[in-house]
Write a protein that holds these residues in place. Structure first.
Motif, short mmCIF file in Angstrom:
data_model
loop_
_atom_site.label_atom_id
_atom_site.label_comp_id
_atom_site.label_asym_id
_atom_site.label_seq_id
_atom_site.Cartn_x
_atom_site.Cartn_y
_atom_site.Cartn_z
N ASP A 158 0.95 -1.25 0.08
CA ASP A 158 0.06 -0.10 -0.05
C ASP A 158 1.03 1.11 -0.05
OD1 ASP A 158 -2.03 1.82 0.35
OD2 ASP A 158 -2.36 1.24 2.23
N TRP A 187 -6.74 8.73 -3.19
CA TRP A 187 -7.36 7.77 -2.66
C TRP A 187 -8.02 6.88 -3.88
CZ3 TRP A 187 -10.78 11.28 1.18
CH2 TRP A 187 -10.14 11.64 2.16
N GLY A 188 -8.02 5.76 -3.54
CA GLY A 188 -8.63 4.84 -4.59
C GLY A 188 -7.97 3.61 -4.66
N SER A 189 -8.20 2.64 -5.35
CA SER A 189 -7.65 1.28 -5.57
C SER A 189 -6.28 1.08 -6.18
CB SER A 189 -8.74 0.19 -6.09
OG SER A 189 -8.94 0.70 -7.37
N ALA A 190 -6.17 2.11 -7.26
CA ALA A 190 -5.09 2.11 -8.08
C ALA A 190 -3.62 2.83 -7.40
CB ALA A 190 -5.21 2.63 -9.27
N THR A 191 -2.75 2.33 -7.26
CA THR A 191 -1.45 2.77 -6.82
C THR A 191 -1.19 4.07 -7.32
OG1 THR A 191 -0.64 0.93 -6.07
CG2 THR A 191 1.16 2.73 -6.49
N GLN A 225 0.11 -4.79 -10.57
CA GLN A 225 -0.42 -3.69 -9.57
C GLN A 225 -1.03 -2.55 -10.60
OE1 GLN A 225 -0.01 -3.87 -6.30
NE2 GLN A 225 -0.77 -2.01 -5.78
N ARG A 278 -2.04 4.57 -11.45
CA ARG A 278 -2.57 5.77 -12.23
C ARG A 278 -1.61 6.67 -12.03
NH1 ARG A 278 -5.41 9.32 -8.99
NH2 ARG A 278 -5.67 8.31 -6.50
#
Length: 221
Positions: free
Chosen positions: A15, A112-116, A74, A77
């Motif tokens: 993360d 914020w968000g699911s993509a690194t 992974q 963005r």
């Protein structure tokens, strides 16, 4: 590019927020375009033409790292300072350096968000005009804003060098002394200063080296 692939493979599954530089590529393209490159205190003097080059290079580097993370499995963005209405704000650090910025605010919600998130070190001023900010300072400001547990500076050297060679750990007071007496100099200066700033702002773990493992651990005195 092989080094970038290796580091992105290390990052995959964690993360993290990735903040990249691109200085050597900026220098190379400036040379090809006949633009002079000059540094002061480890920071690139950035006129308007150099600012345009930096933006082009950082966009290319950003895309390559997003792709490298994707190849490592992974999702990622790219994130730039002007996104989300200017989430990464800065002011001119010193008029003598041109369009070089000092970070003034970070809106963590942009990350914020699911993509690194892969962040380019281009912030914006009050008019949303670009400012070139040292990537180490951007990383420190973001880590502080997020309340990160760990901050890692990835370099092209194995570890920080003290008077007698590479060191595995050093406290903040000793590092500050090495900065003052010139032991730490050149491109390591911004990294060392960012380490000290991060520790002073409560980041519990700060290190620098070839990857996210090993290198030099810097701890609060």
């Amino acid at each position: 590019m092989a080094r970038a692939e290796e580091v992105m493979a290390q990052v995959a599954g964690h993360d993290v927020v990735v903040v990249h530089g691109g200085g050597p590529d900026v220098t190379a393209l400036c040379a090809r375009l006949g633009l002079q490159t000059r540094f002061e205190g480890g920071l690139r003097v950035t006129d308007e033409a150099t600012m345009e080059v930096a933006q082009m290079v950082q966009a290319r580097v950003n895309q390559s790292l997003v792709a490298a993370l994707g190849r490592a499995g992974q999702p990622a963005r790219g994130v730039f300072g002007a996104d989300h209405g200017g989430w990464l704000r800065a002011e001119v650090l010193d008029p003598r350096l041109g369009r070089v910025g000092r970070i003034t605010s970070v809106d963590p919600s942009a990350l914020w968000g699911s993509a690194t998130p892969v962040v380019a070190p281009i912030a914006v001023d009050a008019d949303l005009r670009p400012l070139n900010v040292n990537a180490d300072h951007v990383a420190e400001a973001i880590a502080t804003a997020l309340g990160a547990e760990r901050l890692v500076f990835v370099t092209d050297v194995e570890a920080l060098r003290g008077p007698s060679g590479p060191v595995r750990e050093v406290d903040a007071l000793q590092l500050a002394h090495w900065i003052e007496d010139g032991t730490v100099h050149g491109g390591m200066l911004p990294k060392a200063r960012a380490c000290l700033q991060a520790l002073s702002r409560g980041i519990p773990s700060v290190s620098l080296g070839l990857g996210i493992h090993g290198g030099t651990r810097v701890w609060a005195a």
